[in-house]
Design a protein around this motif. Structure first.
Motif, PDB file in Angstrom:
ATOM      1  N   UNK A 156       0.894 -10.929  36.418  1.00  0.00           N
ATOM      2  CA  UNK A 156       2.192 -11.164  35.434  1.00  0.00           C
ATOM      3  C   UNK A 156       2.806 -11.684  34.987  1.00  0.00           C
ATOM      4  N   UNK A 157       2.486 -13.163  34.666  1.00  0.00           N
ATOM      5  CA  UNK A 157       2.378 -14.383  34.162  1.00  0.00           C
ATOM      6  C   UNK A 157       2.081 -14.544  32.557  1.00  0.00           C
ATOM      7  N   UNK A 158       0.836 -12.880  32.384  1.00  0.00           N
ATOM      8  CA  UNK A 158       0.132 -12.776  30.948  1.00  0.00           C
ATOM      9  C   UNK A 158       1.258 -11.998  30.048  1.00  0.00           C
ATOM     10  N   UNK A 159       1.212 -11.090  30.839  1.00  0.00           N
ATOM     11  CA  UNK A 159       2.110  -9.931  30.357  1.00  0.00           C
ATOM     12  C   UNK A 159       2.704 -10.302  28.716  1.00  0.00           C
ATOM     13  N   UNK A 160       2.073  -9.304  27.609  1.00  0.00           N
ATOM     14  CA  UNK A 160       3.047  -9.378  27.251  1.00  0.00           C
ATOM     15  C   UNK A 160       4.524  -9.728  27.068  1.00  0.00           C
ATOM     16  N   UNK A 161       5.076 -11.269  26.097  1.00  0.00           N
ATOM     17  CA  UNK A 161       6.456 -10.817  25.723  1.00  0.00           C
ATOM     18  C   UNK A 161       6.891 -11.546  24.647  1.00  0.00           C
ATOM     19  N   UNK A 162       7.755 -10.592  24.036  1.00  0.00           N
ATOM     20  CA  UNK A 162       8.098  -9.917  22.580  1.00  0.00           C
ATOM     21  C   UNK A 162       8.759 -11.780  22.551  1.00  0.00           C
ATOM     22  N   UNK A 163       9.635 -12.542  22.909  1.00  0.00           N
ATOM     23  CA  UNK A 163      10.317 -13.181  22.819  1.00  0.00           C
ATOM     24  C   UNK A 163       8.867 -15.307  22.652  1.00  0.00           C
ATOM     25  N   UNK A 164       8.426 -14.703  23.731  1.00  0.00           N
ATOM     26  CA  UNK A 164       7.233 -15.725  23.188  1.00  0.00           C
ATOM     27  C   UNK A 164       6.208 -15.872  21.616  1.00  0.00           C
ATOM     28  N   UNK A 165       5.716 -14.311  21.416  1.00  0.00           N
ATOM     29  CA  UNK A 165       5.740 -14.183  20.082  1.00  0.00           C
ATOM     30  C   UNK A 165       6.445 -14.498  18.787  1.00  0.00           C
ATOM     31  N   UNK A 166       7.654 -14.410  18.581  1.00  0.00           N
ATOM     32  CA  UNK A 166       8.863 -14.848  18.050  1.00  0.00           C
ATOM     33  C   UNK A 166       9.155 -16.745  17.873  1.00  0.00           C
ATOM     34  N   UNK A 167       8.787 -17.044  19.396  1.00  0.00           N
ATOM     35  CA  UNK A 167       8.903 -18.523  19.406  1.00  0.00           C
ATOM     36  C   UNK A 167       7.740 -18.979  18.247  1.00  0.00           C
ATOM     37  N   UNK A 168       6.236 -18.633  19.262  1.00  0.00           N
ATOM     38  CA  UNK A 168       4.668 -19.560  19.124  1.00  0.00           C
ATOM     39  C   UNK A 168       5.000 -18.718  17.390  1.00  0.00           C
ATOM     40  N   UNK A 169       5.278 -17.996  16.963  1.00  0.00           N
ATOM     41  CA  UNK A 169       4.824 -18.007  16.117  1.00  0.00           C
ATOM     42  C   UNK A 169       5.851 -19.020  14.696  1.00  0.00           C
ATOM     43  N   UNK A 170       6.420 -18.542  15.184  1.00  0.00           N
ATOM     44  CA  UNK A 170       8.344 -19.891  14.399  1.00  0.00           C
ATOM     45  C   UNK A 170       7.339 -21.557  14.210  1.00  0.00           C
ATOM     46  N   UNK A 171       6.823 -21.383  15.761  1.00  0.00           N
ATOM     47  CA  UNK A 171       6.289 -22.976  15.715  1.00  0.00           C
ATOM     48  C   UNK A 171       5.536 -23.272  14.795  1.00  0.00           C
ATOM     49  N   UNK A 172       4.060 -21.965  14.277  1.00  0.00           N
ATOM     50  CA  UNK A 172       3.232 -22.392  13.367  1.00  0.00           C
ATOM     51  C   UNK A 172       3.127 -21.829  11.810  1.00  0.00           C
ATOM     52  N   UNK A 173       4.342 -21.352  11.514  1.00  0.00           N
ATOM     53  CA  UNK A 173       5.131 -20.538  10.729  1.00  0.00           C
ATOM     54  C   UNK A 173       4.399 -19.793  10.267  1.00  0.00           C
ATOM     55  N   UNK A 174       4.671 -18.842  11.090  1.00  0.00           N
ATOM     56  CA  UNK A 174       3.389 -17.243  11.063  1.00  0.00           C
ATOM     57  C   UNK A 174       4.079 -16.662  10.589  1.00  0.00           C
ATOM     58  N   UNK A 175       4.182 -15.697   9.699  1.00  0.00           N
ATOM     59  CA  UNK A 175       5.473 -14.437   9.409  1.00  0.00           C
ATOM     60  C   UNK A 175       5.631 -13.210  10.359  1.00  0.00           C
ATOM     61  N   UNK A 176       6.347 -12.313  11.081  1.00  0.00           N
ATOM     62  CA  UNK A 176       6.063 -11.841  12.062  1.00  0.00           C
ATOM     63  C   UNK A 176       5.488 -10.893  11.719  1.00  0.00           C
TER      64      UNK A 176
END
Length: 367
Positions: free
Chosen positions: A171-191
């Motif tokens: 359950x803890x490794x299910x896809x999470x869209x908010x995590x996706x946005x947060x990590x991509x912002x951390x590395x300046x990766x466009x959505x």
């Protein structure tokens, strides 16, 4: 019951992370000893309420450290000593016997045809020392049928081997869209940037170089390399030589791998010989498409989003491009319930009970 886990180090590797996950479901008093490198997993264990000790071992001839470890075991009055990884298995079993512990268990996390946890099996003394000290314990846990088979080839009696596959927090490794946005912002990766990731130690057997060599054939794709290791400088140099350094992000060691998996679109695993593939299991829980060269866990799951490849740049590039072109589907792979870490922890606890004679061994049915 009191259990002591002895592990070579506590960096963010697969065996180390697996230990932390298991101990979140512990049913007995538990402590951990590391023989070197108390990294982020040590911090995580302490945060989970598990006492962590360091008995620094400078090398394989550091007999004094073995004696220190034996004193710690004796002082702690442990009922079970459970060892993990080559150095800890060899010297931890010896220390436990010196301390008078009767129930000694080891987990073999990584044994393939050529290497045991990064050590060439044909190096003088490696195999012989392992087999000799294995006899000091009561049982050896193999994380896959492949590992169990190789232990038998080494002469370990079948009755001493228990197959207990790795598990994860599904359950803890299910896809999470908010995590996706947060990590991509951390590395300046466009959505909208396609991201192919790799997770693991940056060491030669993992063949991360294959993914970097494939990247020029994947225009517009960024590689997210999660992990640390001795090959990082060489891999950074390889990315520069391939002209893709601006499309490779080296994250180093992270404590939120699940969030990083959510940030990826495809996982690549060019490692040609995996004995289980914990990162692959976590990717399956995250619903990630995977291009992998070896991974018994994905072979068992048989999900069409998981594609076998040979570990060469052209094959990996083609597979990654094909997976990126498919419509996104981040549902977890079917059949993951049998890899849930809570189930694995319960089976391990049952093994402890059997070995310490605290639960009668079930009688075989009469034929």
């Amino acid at each position: 019951m009191r259990v002591l886990h002895v592990i070579t180090g506590l960096d963010a590797g697969g065996a180390e992370q697996q230990l932390r996950l298991l101990l979140r479901h512990r049913q007995v008093e538990t402590e951990v000893v590391a023989l070197c490198n108390p990294g982020v997993v040590a911090d995580g264990l302490r945060a989970d309420g598990v006492p962590v000790h360091l008995v620094p071992m400078s090398g394989n001839t550091d007999v004094a450290a073995v004696l220190v470890l034996a004193r710690l075991i004796r002082r702690g009055r442990f009922d079970v000593v459970h060892t993990h990884l080559y150095r800890a298995c060899v010297y931890g079993r010896l220390a436990a016997r010196l301390a008078g512990v009767r129930t000694i268990v080891a987990t073999e996390h990584s044994l393939n045809g050529e290497l045991i946890e990064g050590r060439p099996v044909d190096r003088p003394g490696v195999r012989g020392l392992y087999v000799a000290t294995e006899r000091l314990g009561r049982a050896t846990v193999a994380v896959s049928a492949d590992v169990a088979g190789r232990l038998r080839e080494w002469g370990i009696p079948d009755q001493r081997i228990t197959v207990l596959r790795n598990g994860t927090d599904v359950e803890g490794h299910r896809f999470d869209s908010s995590d996706r946005e947060r990590v991509r912002r951390r590395y300046a990766l466009p959505a909208d940037r396609p991201v192919v990731g790799v997770v693991g130690r940056l060491e030669a057997p993992k063949r991360v170089d294959v993914l970097l060599d494939a990247l020029p054939r994947l225009p517009g794709v960024t590689a997210l390399v999660v992990g640390r290791g001795g090959e990082r400088a060489a891999l950074e140099r390889r990315a520069r030589e391939a002209g893709v350094a601006d499309r490779v992000v080296f994250t180093g060691e992270v404590d939120d791998v699940a969030a990083h998996l959510s940030a990826m679109d495809v996982l690549a695993s060019p490692s040609p010989e995996e004995t289980f593939g914990l990162a692959l299991l976590e990717a399956a829980a995250s619903g990630l498409p995977v291009a992998y060269a070896s991974g018994p866990v994905l072979d068992e799951l048989a999900d069409p989003r998981h594609v076998r490849v040979t570990p060469d740049r052209d094959t990996v590039a083609t597979a990654v491009a094909t997976l990126l072109d498919r419509p996104p589907d981040r549902r977890p792979a079917v059949g993951l319930d049998r890899f849930d870490v809570s189930r694995v922890a319960a089976e391990l606890h049952a093994l402890y009970l059997r070995l310490t004679d605290r639960e009668p061994t079930p009688r075989k049915a009469l034929s």
